[in-house]
Design a protein around this motif. Sequence first.
Motif, PDB file in Angstrom:
ATOM      1  N   VAL A   8      35.168  30.075  47.902  1.00  0.00           N
ATOM      2  CA  VAL A   8      33.776  30.088  48.355  1.00  0.00           C
ATOM      3  C   VAL A   8      33.757  29.707  49.822  1.00  0.00           C
ATOM      4  O   VAL A   8      34.289  28.668  50.218  1.00  0.00           O
ATOM      5  CB  VAL A   8      32.916  29.104  47.533  1.00  0.00           C
ATOM      6  CG1 VAL A   8      31.484  29.122  48.025  1.00  0.00           C
ATOM      7  CG2 VAL A   8      32.980  29.459  46.061  1.00  0.00           C
ATOM      8  N   ASP A   9      33.161  30.534  50.615  1.00  0.00           N
ATOM      9  CA  ASP A   9      33.036  30.259  52.049  1.00  0.00           C
ATOM     10  C   ASP A   9      31.711  29.523  52.280  1.00  0.00           C
ATOM     11  O   ASP A   9      30.648  30.142  52.415  1.00  0.00           O
ATOM     12  CB  ASP A   9      33.088  31.578  52.824  1.00  0.00           C
ATOM     13  CG  ASP A   9      33.202  31.350  54.320  1.00  0.00           C
ATOM     14  OD1 ASP A   9      33.360  30.181  54.728  1.00  0.00           O
ATOM     15  OD2 ASP A   9      33.141  32.344  55.067  1.00  0.00           O
ATOM     16  N   TYR A  10      31.778  28.184  52.257  1.00  0.00           N
ATOM     17  CA  TYR A  10      30.570  27.375  52.390  1.00  0.00           C
ATOM     18  C   TYR A  10      29.917  27.548  53.753  1.00  0.00           C
ATOM     19  O   TYR A  10      28.693  27.525  53.883  1.00  0.00           O
ATOM     20  CB  TYR A  10      30.890  25.896  52.148  1.00  0.00           C
ATOM     21  CG  TYR A  10      31.221  25.600  50.708  1.00  0.00           C
ATOM     22  CD1 TYR A  10      30.232  25.610  49.744  1.00  0.00           C
ATOM     23  CD2 TYR A  10      32.523  25.329  50.322  1.00  0.00           C
ATOM     24  CE1 TYR A  10      30.524  25.348  48.411  1.00  0.00           C
ATOM     25  CE2 TYR A  10      32.831  25.063  49.002  1.00  0.00           C
ATOM     26  CZ  TYR A  10      31.826  25.068  48.048  1.00  0.00           C
ATOM     27  OH  TYR A  10      32.130  24.818  46.755  1.00  0.00           O
ATOM     28  N   MET A  13      27.912  30.672  53.772  1.00  0.00           N
ATOM     29  CA  MET A  13      26.777  30.516  52.882  1.00  0.00           C
ATOM     30  C   MET A  13      25.669  29.687  53.556  1.00  0.00           C
ATOM     31  O   MET A  13      24.479  30.028  53.489  1.00  0.00           O
ATOM     32  CB  MET A  13      27.227  29.839  51.580  1.00  0.00           C
ATOM     33  CG  MET A  13      26.174  29.839  50.502  1.00  0.00           C
ATOM     34  SD  MET A  13      26.788  29.325  48.904  1.00  0.00           S
ATOM     35  CE  MET A  13      27.450  27.724  49.232  1.00  0.00           C
ATOM     36  N   THR A  16      23.988  31.717  56.388  1.00  0.00           N
ATOM     37  CA  THR A  16      23.083  32.721  55.828  1.00  0.00           C
ATOM     38  C   THR A  16      21.802  32.072  55.313  1.00  0.00           C
ATOM     39  O   THR A  16      20.698  32.587  55.527  1.00  0.00           O
ATOM     40  CB  THR A  16      23.781  33.487  54.690  1.00  0.00           C
ATOM     41  OG1 THR A  16      25.004  34.016  55.168  1.00  0.00           O
ATOM     42  CG2 THR A  16      22.904  34.599  54.158  1.00  0.00           C
ATOM     43  N   MET A  17      21.956  30.910  54.668  1.00  0.00           N
ATOM     44  CA  MET A  17      20.794  30.219  54.125  1.00  0.00           C
ATOM     45  C   MET A  17      19.840  29.791  55.252  1.00  0.00           C
ATOM     46  O   MET A  17      18.629  30.000  55.175  1.00  0.00           O
ATOM     47  CB  MET A  17      21.240  28.986  53.333  1.00  0.00           C
ATOM     48  CG  MET A  17      20.106  28.247  52.670  1.00  0.00           C
ATOM     49  SD  MET A  17      20.652  26.821  51.728  1.00  0.00           S
ATOM     50  CE  MET A  17      21.141  25.728  53.043  1.00  0.00           C
TER      51      MET A  17
END
Length: 116
Positions: A8-10, A13, A16-17
């Motif tokens: 998972v690429d935090y 993420m 983007t959020m």
Amino acid sequence: MKHQEVSVDYWAMLKTMFTYGALTALCWIMLRLFHAVFTLPRRLRSQQENIQNTLKDLQKRFPDLNITEEDLMNAEKELEELTKENEENSEKPPQNTSEKKIPEIVETLEEDKKDI
């Protein structure tokens, strides 16, 4: 079939959020601005019409009374000043009534009555 690991690429993420959150906030602000641009003139026009109708009504009721728009605007300020004065007067402590002098009744002599 082999097992595959998913990473998972935090960072991507979160980026983007926050991007979608900022985009949503900007869209909301733009909608509010468009709403203000289209509704503000209508509100100001209706407010002006209400003031003019009030003036016409007052002129019909009191033809001798000359009220202008400025008088209506200043009436609110004058009302606030009067309420402040009333509050200040009510805050003053009442004077002691026992210290007040009661006027005495003086009987006049019969000679004085005859002269009058």
